[in-house]
Design a protein around this motif. Structure first.
Motif, PDB file in Angstrom:
ATOM      1  N   TYR A 245      24.747 114.385  61.827  1.00  0.00           N
ATOM      2  CA  TYR A 245      25.384 115.554  62.593  1.00  0.00           C
ATOM      3  C   TYR A 245      26.647 116.131  61.941  1.00  0.00           C
ATOM      4  CZ  TYR A 245      21.408 115.636  65.757  1.00  0.00           C
ATOM      5  OH  TYR A 245      20.125 115.692  66.354  1.00  0.00           O
ATOM      6  N   ILE A 246      26.910 117.057  62.082  1.00  0.00           N
ATOM      7  CA  ILE A 246      28.266 117.463  61.505  1.00  0.00           C
ATOM      8  C   ILE A 246      29.084 118.112  62.728  1.00  0.00           C
ATOM      9  CG2 ILE A 246      29.563 119.279  60.179  1.00  0.00           C
ATOM     10  CD1 ILE A 246      27.238 119.117  58.128  1.00  0.00           C
TER      11      ILE A 246
ATOM     12  N   TRP B   5      35.791 119.217  59.279  1.00  0.00           N
ATOM     13  CA  TRP B   5      34.448 118.697  59.503  1.00  0.00           C
ATOM     14  C   TRP B   5      34.395 117.347  58.966  1.00  0.00           C
ATOM     15  CZ3 TRP B   5      30.441 123.073  57.872  1.00  0.00           C
ATOM     16  CH2 TRP B   5      30.693 124.506  58.493  1.00  0.00           C
ATOM     17  N   VAL B   6      33.544 116.680  59.785  1.00  0.00           N
ATOM     18  CA  VAL B   6      33.016 115.135  59.503  1.00  0.00           C
ATOM     19  C   VAL B   6      31.973 115.032  60.130  1.00  0.00           C
ATOM     20  CG1 VAL B   6      35.209 114.137  59.886  1.00  0.00           C
ATOM     21  CG2 VAL B   6      33.857 114.304  61.575  1.00  0.00           C
TER      22      VAL B   6
ATOM     23  N   GLY C 266      35.576 116.081  55.659  1.00  0.00           N
ATOM     24  CA  GLY C 266      34.723 116.398  54.771  1.00  0.00           C
ATOM     25  C   GLY C 266      33.778 115.491  54.236  1.00  0.00           C
ATOM     26  N   GLN C 267      33.535 114.357  54.863  1.00  0.00           N
ATOM     27  CA  GLN C 267      32.640 113.392  54.459  1.00  0.00           C
ATOM     28  C   GLN C 267      31.871 112.737  55.795  1.00  0.00           C
ATOM     29  OE1 GLN C 267      34.595 109.860  52.745  1.00  0.00           O
ATOM     30  NE2 GLN C 267      36.366 110.767  53.331  1.00  0.00           N
TER      31      GLN C 267
ATOM     32  N   ILE D 213      27.770 121.005  65.058  1.00  0.00           N
ATOM     33  CA  ILE D 213      27.776 122.581  64.587  1.00  0.00           C
ATOM     34  C   ILE D 213      26.839 122.665  63.675  1.00  0.00           C
ATOM     35  CG2 ILE D 213      30.304 123.154  65.321  1.00  0.00           C
ATOM     36  CD1 ILE D 213      30.868 122.598  62.009  1.00  0.00           C
ATOM     37  N   GLY D 214      26.267 121.440  63.074  1.00  0.00           N
ATOM     38  CA  GLY D 214      25.212 121.470  61.967  1.00  0.00           C
ATOM     39  C   GLY D 214      24.636 120.049  61.996  1.00  0.00           C
TER      40      GLY D 214
END
Length: 77
Positions: free
Chosen positions: A27-28, A21-22, A48-49, A71-72
């Motif tokens: 937003y992710i 994930w980034v 991851g950042q 996604i988040g």
């Protein structure tokens, strides 16, 4: 949309967990299926950042994130 902390994002680096994930502009994005993010690394960038500040040095625009559904959201703290 679910909210994640920076610590939760950091675990999705392709090393600690299989998810890659980034974050960008709050937003992710799950980039696990991208061939450009194998093992959680994309050139000199690590998953991851939050990559918002790093985009200015990239050879592409923010449109690259159009390929992925958020996604988040990244928690503000």
């Amino acid at each position: 949309m679910r909210t994640y902390t920076r610590q939760q994002l950091a675990l999705r680096n392709g090393q600690d967990r299989p998810e890659i994930w980034v974050a960008f502009e709050g937003y992710i994005y799950d980039v696990s299926n991208s061939r450009l993010w194998k093992n959680g690394k994309h050139y000199e960038h690590w998953a991851g950042q939050d990559l918002t500040a790093e985009l200015q040095d990239a050879p592409h625009t923010a449109n690259v994130f159009d390929k992925f559904e958020p996604i988040g959201q990244l928690e503000d703290r």
